[in-house]
Design a protein around this motif. Structure first.
Motif, mmCIF file in Angstrom:
data_model
loop_
_atom_site.group_PDB
_atom_site.id
_atom_site.type_symbol
_atom_site.label_atom_id
_atom_site.label_comp_id
_atom_site.label_asym_id
_atom_site.label_seq_id
_atom_site.Cartn_x
_atom_site.Cartn_y
_atom_site.Cartn_z
ATOM 1 N N THR A 85 -6.731 -1.057 -9.865
ATOM 2 C CA THR A 85 -5.392 -0.537 -9.625
ATOM 3 C C THR A 85 -5.384 0.352 -8.390
ATOM 4 O OG1 THR A 85 -4.921 -0.600 -11.975
ATOM 5 C CG2 THR A 85 -3.502 0.792 -10.643
ATOM 6 N N SER A 86 -6.403 1.170 -8.247
ATOM 7 C CA SER A 86 -6.506 2.039 -7.086
ATOM 8 C C SER A 86 -6.603 1.213 -5.808
ATOM 9 C CB SER A 86 -7.728 2.939 -7.225
ATOM 10 O OG SER A 86 -7.868 3.749 -6.083
ATOM 11 N N LYS A 87 -7.394 0.153 -5.830
ATOM 12 C CA LYS A 87 -7.520 -0.720 -4.664
ATOM 13 C C LYS A 87 -6.198 -1.418 -4.372
ATOM 14 C CE LYS A 87 -12.439 -1.540 -5.226
ATOM 15 N NZ LYS A 87 -13.470 -2.485 -5.622
ATOM 16 N N ASP A 88 -5.483 -1.842 -5.426
ATOM 17 C CA ASP A 88 -4.192 -2.489 -5.253
ATOM 18 C C ASP A 88 -3.190 -1.542 -4.608
ATOM 19 O OD1 ASP A 88 -5.214 -4.769 -6.415
ATOM 20 O OD2 ASP A 88 -4.319 -4.390 -8.386
ATOM 21 N N VAL A 89 -3.195 -0.287 -5.044
ATOM 22 C CA VAL A 89 -2.272 0.710 -4.497
ATOM 23 C C VAL A 89 -2.593 0.963 -3.025
ATOM 24 C CG1 VAL A 89 -1.604 3.150 -4.603
ATOM 25 C CG2 VAL A 89 -1.754 1.806 -6.701
ATOM 26 N N GLU A 90 -3.874 1.051 -2.692
ATOM 27 C CA GLU A 90 -4.266 1.258 -1.295
ATOM 28 C C GLU A 90 -3.800 0.089 -0.430
ATOM 29 O OE1 GLU A 90 -8.449 2.061 -0.995
ATOM 30 O OE2 GLU A 90 -8.324 3.745 -2.377
ATOM 31 N N LYS A 91 -3.977 -1.140 -0.920
ATOM 32 C CA LYS A 91 -3.558 -2.323 -0.164
ATOM 33 C C LYS A 91 -2.048 -2.326 0.005
ATOM 34 C CE LYS A 91 -3.962 -7.188 0.525
ATOM 35 N NZ LYS A 91 -3.132 -7.074 1.681
ATOM 36 N N GLU A 92 -1.318 -2.031 -1.065
ATOM 37 C CA GLU A 92 0.141 -1.994 -0.991
ATOM 38 C C GLU A 92 0.601 -0.926 -0.005
ATOM 39 O OE1 GLU A 92 4.034 -1.435 -3.891
ATOM 40 O OE2 GLU A 92 2.033 -1.431 -4.769
ATOM 41 N N ASN A 93 -0.072 0.217 -0.002
ATOM 42 C CA ASN A 93 0.253 1.296 0.936
ATOM 43 C C ASN A 93 0.070 0.834 2.382
ATOM 44 O OD1 ASN A 93 0.995 3.865 1.767
ATOM 45 N ND2 ASN A 93 -1.071 4.688 1.549
ATOM 46 N N GLU A 94 -1.021 0.154 2.651
ATOM 47 C CA GLU A 94 -1.266 -0.367 4.006
ATOM 48 C C GLU A 94 -0.203 -1.381 4.398
ATOM 49 O OE1 GLU A 94 -3.463 0.547 6.403
ATOM 50 O OE2 GLU A 94 -3.907 2.192 5.022
ATOM 51 N N ASP A 95 0.160 -2.267 3.464
ATOM 52 C CA ASP A 95 1.197 -3.267 3.736
ATOM 53 C C ASP A 95 2.527 -2.596 4.059
ATOM 54 O OD1 ASP A 95 -0.634 -5.274 3.307
ATOM 55 O OD2 ASP A 95 0.079 -5.761 1.281
ATOM 56 N N LEU A 96 2.865 -1.555 3.300
ATOM 57 C CA LEU A 96 4.126 -0.842 3.533
ATOM 58 C C LEU A 96 4.124 -0.125 4.883
ATOM 59 C CD1 LEU A 96 4.831 0.563 -0.030
ATOM 60 C CD2 LEU A 96 6.108 -1.225 1.162
ATOM 61 N N LYS A 97 2.973 0.420 5.284
ATOM 62 C CA LYS A 97 2.883 1.061 6.594
ATOM 63 C C LYS A 97 3.130 0.046 7.707
ATOM 64 C CE LYS A 97 -0.288 4.818 5.432
ATOM 65 N NZ LYS A 97 -1.660 5.331 5.611
ATOM 66 N N LEU A 98 2.529 -1.139 7.572
ATOM 67 C CA LEU A 98 2.737 -2.187 8.574
ATOM 68 C C LEU A 98 4.194 -2.636 8.600
ATOM 69 C CD1 LEU A 98 -0.481 -4.354 8.038
ATOM 70 C CD2 LEU A 98 0.070 -2.913 10.010
ATOM 71 N N GLN A 99 4.799 -2.761 7.434
ATOM 72 C CA GLN A 99 6.197 -3.162 7.346
ATOM 73 C C GLN A 99 7.096 -2.117 8.015
ATOM 74 O OE1 GLN A 99 7.591 -3.567 3.330
ATOM 75 N NE2 GLN A 99 9.093 -5.124 3.893
ATOM 76 N N LEU A 100 6.830 -0.850 7.790
ATOM 77 C CA LEU A 100 7.600 0.219 8.404
ATOM 78 C C LEU A 100 7.484 0.171 9.925
ATOM 79 C CD1 LEU A 100 9.326 2.776 8.165
ATOM 80 C CD2 LEU A 100 7.198 4.074 7.935
ATOM 81 N N GLN A 101 6.272 -0.045 10.433
ATOM 82 C CA GLN A 101 6.069 -0.151 11.876
ATOM 83 C C GLN A 101 6.870 -1.328 12.448
ATOM 84 O OE1 GLN A 101 1.839 -0.473 12.372
ATOM 85 N NE2 GLN A 101 1.517 1.751 12.321
#
Length: 121
Positions: free
Chosen positions: A81-97
């Motif tokens: 779950t922690s790894k999933d949250v980290e991946k989702e966080n990275e995806d959201l950062k890229l989407q925001l950019q």
């Protein structure tokens, strides 16, 4: 360095340092090895139930009624779950950019203000 040596006793049981016991418990809670593998790795001569005893004693698991496999599953699930949250966080950062860049391009191309300025109403 963890003290892996047993303290010599007069009975057939060996005593291990608390630091050693905690290390064994943490290794088991990682969920990657069985109790037998951990016993072999750390040179523990007692039965595998000693690890379960230490887990309960030091609060790694709550009670005798709780299944150890349940706690291993929970530990693995928490790690994934922690790894999933980290991946989702990275995806959201890229989407925001990407969105910010799209807005910049649209403002430049169409010469309009898309982002509302903080002082405007």
């Amino acid at each position: 360095m963890i003290n892996r040596t047993r303290i010599k006793t007069t009975n057939r049981y060996s005593n291990y340092s608390e630091e050693f016991k905690h290390k064994v418990c943490e290794e088991y809670m990682n969920g990657t090895k069985t109790k037998e593998e951990i016993k072999s790795q750390f040179g523990i001569k007692s039965s595998t139930s000693i690890i379960l005893y230490w887990l309960r004693k030091f609060g790694y698991i709550e009670s005798k009624t709780s299944s150890i496999s349940e706690f291993q599953f929970m530990a693995k699930r928490q790690q994934s779950t922690s790894k999933d949250v980290e991946k989702e966080n990275e995806d959201l950062k890229l989407q925001l950019q990407m969105y910010k860049r799209m807005i910049e391009i649209a403002e430049k191309e169409f010469k309009i203000s898309i982002i509302k300025k903080s002082d405007s109403k």
